[in-house]
Every structure is written in C-alpha cells, then in structure tokens.
Design a protein around this motif. Sequence first.
Motif, PDB file in Angstrom:
ATOM      1  N   GLU A   5      97.297   1.746  47.678  1.00  0.00           N
ATOM      2  CA  GLU A   5      97.272   3.146  48.108  1.00  0.00           C
ATOM      3  C   GLU A   5      97.925   4.067  47.076  1.00  0.00           C
ATOM      4  N   ARG A   6      99.025   3.608  46.464  1.00  0.00           N
ATOM      5  CA  ARG A   6      99.712   4.396  45.448  1.00  0.00           C
ATOM      6  C   ARG A   6      98.819   4.582  44.223  1.00  0.00           C
ATOM      7  N   VAL A   7      98.133   3.510  43.802  1.00  0.00           N
ATOM      8  CA  VAL A   7      97.228   3.577  42.653  1.00  0.00           C
ATOM      9  C   VAL A   7      96.110   4.582  42.918  1.00  0.00           C
ATOM     10  N   LEU A   8      95.469   4.488  44.070  1.00  0.00           N
ATOM     11  CA  LEU A   8      94.356   5.391  44.397  1.00  0.00           C
ATOM     12  C   LEU A   8      94.836   6.840  44.496  1.00  0.00           C
ATOM     13  N   GLU A   9      95.977   7.043  45.134  1.00  0.00           N
ATOM     14  CA  GLU A   9      96.521   8.399  45.264  1.00  0.00           C
ATOM     15  C   GLU A   9      96.811   9.001  43.884  1.00  0.00           C
ATOM     16  N   LEU A  10      97.425   8.223  43.004  1.00  0.00           N
ATOM     17  CA  LEU A  10      97.746   8.717  41.668  1.00  0.00           C
ATOM     18  C   LEU A  10      96.483   9.028  40.875  1.00  0.00           C
ATOM     19  N   ILE A  25      84.030  12.600  40.872  1.00  0.00           N
ATOM     20  CA  ILE A  25      84.424  11.197  40.836  1.00  0.00           C
ATOM     21  C   ILE A  25      85.642  11.021  41.731  1.00  0.00           C
ATOM     22  N   GLU A  26      85.577  10.011  42.592  1.00  0.00           N
ATOM     23  CA  GLU A  26      86.679   9.712  43.506  1.00  0.00           C
ATOM     24  C   GLU A  26      87.005   8.230  43.421  1.00  0.00           C
ATOM     25  N   TYR A  27      88.278   7.920  43.232  1.00  0.00           N
ATOM     26  CA  TYR A  27      88.733   6.528  43.185  1.00  0.00           C
ATOM     27  C   TYR A  27      88.857   6.026  44.618  1.00  0.00           C
ATOM     28  N   ILE A  28      88.222   4.873  44.898  1.00  0.00           N
ATOM     29  CA  ILE A  28      88.112   4.439  46.289  1.00  0.00           C
ATOM     30  C   ILE A  28      88.640   3.038  46.570  1.00  0.00           C
ATOM     31  N   SER A  69      93.525   0.942  33.114  1.00  0.00           N
ATOM     32  CA  SER A  69      94.553   0.494  32.161  1.00  0.00           C
ATOM     33  C   SER A  69      95.936   1.003  32.543  1.00  0.00           C
ATOM     34  N   ILE A  70      95.985   2.139  33.201  1.00  0.00           N
ATOM     35  CA  ILE A  70      97.278   2.705  33.593  1.00  0.00           C
ATOM     36  C   ILE A  70      97.999   1.778  34.578  1.00  0.00           C
TER      37      ILE A  70
END
Length: 140
Positions: A5-10, A25-28, A69-70
């Motif tokens: 959840e933290r990865v997607l939110e960031l 584009i949305e990370y899902i 990569s982040i």
Amino acid sequence: MFDKERVLELCNKVSRNTLMETLEIEYIDAGEDFLMAKMPVNPRVHQPMGLLHGGASVALAESVGSAASIMFINPELQEVRGIEISANHLKAKREGIVYGTARIIHKGRSLHLWEIRIEDEEGNLISLCKLSNMVLSRKK
C-alpha cells in the motif's frame, strides 16, 4: 518488510502533475519483485490511425519500470535514471485498458534491468519492453 500500500500510494502521489498524470497512468499492484500500472486507451494516447501509439506504450513501460527501481533503493541517498529502453509492439489496441507489469531481471548495486509486459484486459501481449535503469548517488 515490503509494504504494498505504501509503494502504490507513493508511486501515485509522485505522478501528480507529470506525464503519468497526463496519460492517466495509475499504479495498481506491487510485489517484492514487480510493479503494475494501468493506462486507458483512448484518443489521448492514439496515433493518427486510431490505435494505441507506440510512444504511449513506451511511456507506460518506462514509468512503471523506473518506479519499480525505487522499491530497491534508499530514495534519501539514491535516485534512478532510465538509460535505455527497447520495445516490440506486437498487437494493436483501439480502446479499453492496458496494464504494464515490470518484473526485475537483474538487480545490481548500480544497474537494474526490467522486463515490462504491456497486456490488455484479456491478457493479450500488446508490447514487450526492456528497460535499464542506473542507480545514482543523490547529490547533496
């Protein structure tokens, strides 16, 4: 410990006011070795013949691969730069949604290599991309 959840939110937060927001584009989804984003296929990303533009597919691939990569660096001390991308466009798409999934191939200290599969809603492969990212020390 991995926090999906933290990865997607960031990833979604840092995309505001960027090309990623322009292309919607949305990370899902995310896991320890992958990151997934979606992008609508509409006139905003069409080429003149009404098909998904190859450049939009590459923008999706580089966006998801760079963001992935982040997950493997310390963003306070390091940053990522895409240094090479290649794409094979295999199938046309006129409308709907495409999903870009980046999976790590090589995770070195200074170089990450990603395979990004862009697929449609039915899992058909639209484009297959490869992205190399360089990991740099953040300048003080």
